[in-house]
Write an enzyme that holds these catalytic residues in place. Structure first.
Site, mmCIF file in Angstrom:
data_model
loop_
_atom_site.group_PDB
_atom_site.id
_atom_site.type_symbol
_atom_site.label_atom_id
_atom_site.label_comp_id
_atom_site.label_asym_id
_atom_site.label_seq_id
_atom_site.Cartn_x
_atom_site.Cartn_y
_atom_site.Cartn_z
ATOM 1 N N ARG A 167 0.818 -1.212 0.000
ATOM 2 C CA ARG A 167 0.000 0.000 0.000
ATOM 3 C C ARG A 167 0.854 1.266 0.000
ATOM 4 N NH1 ARG A 167 -4.600 -0.470 4.534
ATOM 5 N NH2 ARG A 167 -5.113 1.571 3.615
ATOM 6 N N TYR A 182 -9.438 9.319 -9.297
ATOM 7 C CA TYR A 182 -10.359 10.373 -8.866
ATOM 8 C C TYR A 182 -9.974 10.859 -7.466
ATOM 9 C CZ TYR A 182 -12.684 6.485 -6.393
ATOM 10 O OH TYR A 182 -12.964 5.389 -5.603
ATOM 11 N N PRO A 183 -10.174 12.150 -7.201
ATOM 12 C CA PRO A 183 -9.986 12.673 -5.852
ATOM 13 C C PRO A 183 -11.305 12.615 -5.082
ATOM 14 C CG PRO A 183 -10.289 14.490 -7.363
ATOM 15 C CD PRO A 183 -10.396 13.230 -8.188
ATOM 16 N N MET A 184 -11.222 12.621 -3.763
ATOM 17 C CA MET A 184 -12.429 12.590 -2.945
ATOM 18 C C MET A 184 -12.157 13.233 -1.584
ATOM 19 S SD MET A 184 -12.688 8.701 -1.477
ATOM 20 C CE MET A 184 -13.852 9.286 -0.257
ATOM 21 N N LYS A 186 -14.190 13.672 2.583
ATOM 22 C CA LYS A 186 -15.269 13.291 3.491
ATOM 23 C C LYS A 186 -16.107 14.530 3.805
ATOM 24 C CE LYS A 186 -14.497 8.856 4.457
ATOM 25 N NZ LYS A 186 -13.330 8.527 3.637
ATOM 26 N N HIS A 209 -16.094 -0.879 4.612
ATOM 27 C CA HIS A 209 -15.695 -0.395 3.293
ATOM 28 C C HIS A 209 -14.558 -1.252 2.729
ATOM 29 C CE1 HIS A 209 -15.993 2.680 0.267
ATOM 30 N NE2 HIS A 209 -14.745 3.080 0.418
ATOM 31 N N GLN A 222 -5.585 -1.175 -6.049
ATOM 32 C CA GLN A 222 -6.000 0.142 -5.573
ATOM 33 C C GLN A 222 -4.866 0.808 -4.815
ATOM 34 O OE1 GLN A 222 -10.052 1.232 -3.591
ATOM 35 N NE2 GLN A 222 -8.712 0.632 -1.928
ATOM 36 N N SER A 260 -19.617 5.708 2.096
ATOM 37 C CA SER A 260 -19.685 6.491 0.858
ATOM 38 C C SER A 260 -21.051 7.146 0.693
ATOM 39 C CB SER A 260 -19.389 5.609 -0.359
ATOM 40 O OG SER A 260 -18.043 5.198 -0.365
#
Length: 286
Positions: A167, A182-184, A186, A209, A222, A260
């Site tokens: 990771r 993609y950016p995200m 909270k 999740h 990922q 999400s």
């Protein structure tokens, strides 16, 4: 009765820095001939990046200088045309990669329309919640000597895990040519504020999740990068797959997760296919 532990951030582990750059060619989408030229330009840019990276490593006289890689992605269905992804061991090294690319023929023939700086991240939600509960039970507090000592041991164990190493220092998968980024962030809405949830609740939601994501092991690789305090969005998600339909399936499944559905905001999605895959030597873990 113990009191709920609220508004406490999870401990995190960080690895390589990352830079995602989005480019657009002034003359529109490349046709087949221009795609061939794009591949050649990517190869030249790769050589320039490799030489720059090696020179900086020699100047620092460190073996860590060769860690990281760069990949070129031809975007499909986007207003832009190309995404370049860099992973490096330091923020300065990311700056060096950015500078080296800016001097390449490829960058000079395109306009950079977006960029995102972040760092690979592993959130220790479960461990942090567990240690916080233990501190509360013994009448201590998060951050005291016992908490810090126990956390250091747990962090050492995590850093020795192959899962965590993958990771923090991800390798470019050899048989997954499709890429989605993609950016995200909270949400911090009054009735849906991620940062006001208890640590235990955030740990529960993230564990659920993660279960969804693990169902796609072997289909999708990922890479999660954190950007709080570094960029406008809080995280970046980079996905690699052999079948691009798996992007749709994974993201759809995750949208139905509570974390999400209630607490996630997403930026623009960029999807495409690797062009002239670049590995600056073999990608090495830090």
């Amino acid at each position: 009765m113990t009191t709920p532990i609220v508004a406490h951030p999870p401990e995190t582990l960080e690895g390589w820095y990352a830079l995602h750059q989005i480019f657009r060619f002034p003359n529109g989408k490349p046709d087949s001939a221009r795609l061939v030229r794009l591949a050649r330009l990517a190869a030249k840019a790769r050589t320039r990046l490799a030489r720059s990276h090696s020179a900086k490593a020699r100047s620092r006289k460190t073996n860590a200088g060769g860690a990281g890689w760069t990949a070129f992605v031809r975007l499909i269905g986007s207003a832009s045309d190309l995404m370049v992804i860099h992973f490096r061991e330091t923020l300065d090294a990311i700056g060096g990669a950015e500078e080296a690319l800016s001097k390449s023929e490829l960058a000079k023939s395109a306009n950079c329309t977006y960029s995102f700086v972040s760092v690979t991240e592993a959130g220790l939600y479960h461990i942090t919640a567990e240690l916080a509960r233990a501190a509360d039970a013994r009448g201590g507090k998060v951050g005291d000597a016992e908490y810090t000592r126990t956390l250091a041991g747990r962090v050492t164990a995590e850093l020795g895990s192959e899962h965590i190493k993958r990771r923090l220092y991800p390798e470019l998968p050899p048989n997954m040519p499709y890429v989605c980024f993609y950016p995200m962030s909270k949400r911090r809405d009054p009735m849906q504020n991620w940062y006001s949830l208890t640590l235990d609740e955030r740990s529960r939601l993230m564990q659920s999740h993660g279960v969804t994501g693990r169902r796609y092991a072997g289909k999708i690789q990922q890479v999660i990068t954190g950007a709080i305090g570094i960029d406008a969005w809080e995280w970046g998600v980079t996905l690699f797959a052999q079948d691009p339909l798996d992007f749709k399936k994974l993201v759809t499944d995750m949208r139905f997760d509570e974390v999400s559905a209630k607490y996630a905001d997403f930026g623009e999605f960029f999807v495409g296919k690797l062009v002239g895959v670049t590995e600056l030597g073999a990608p090495r873990r830090g």
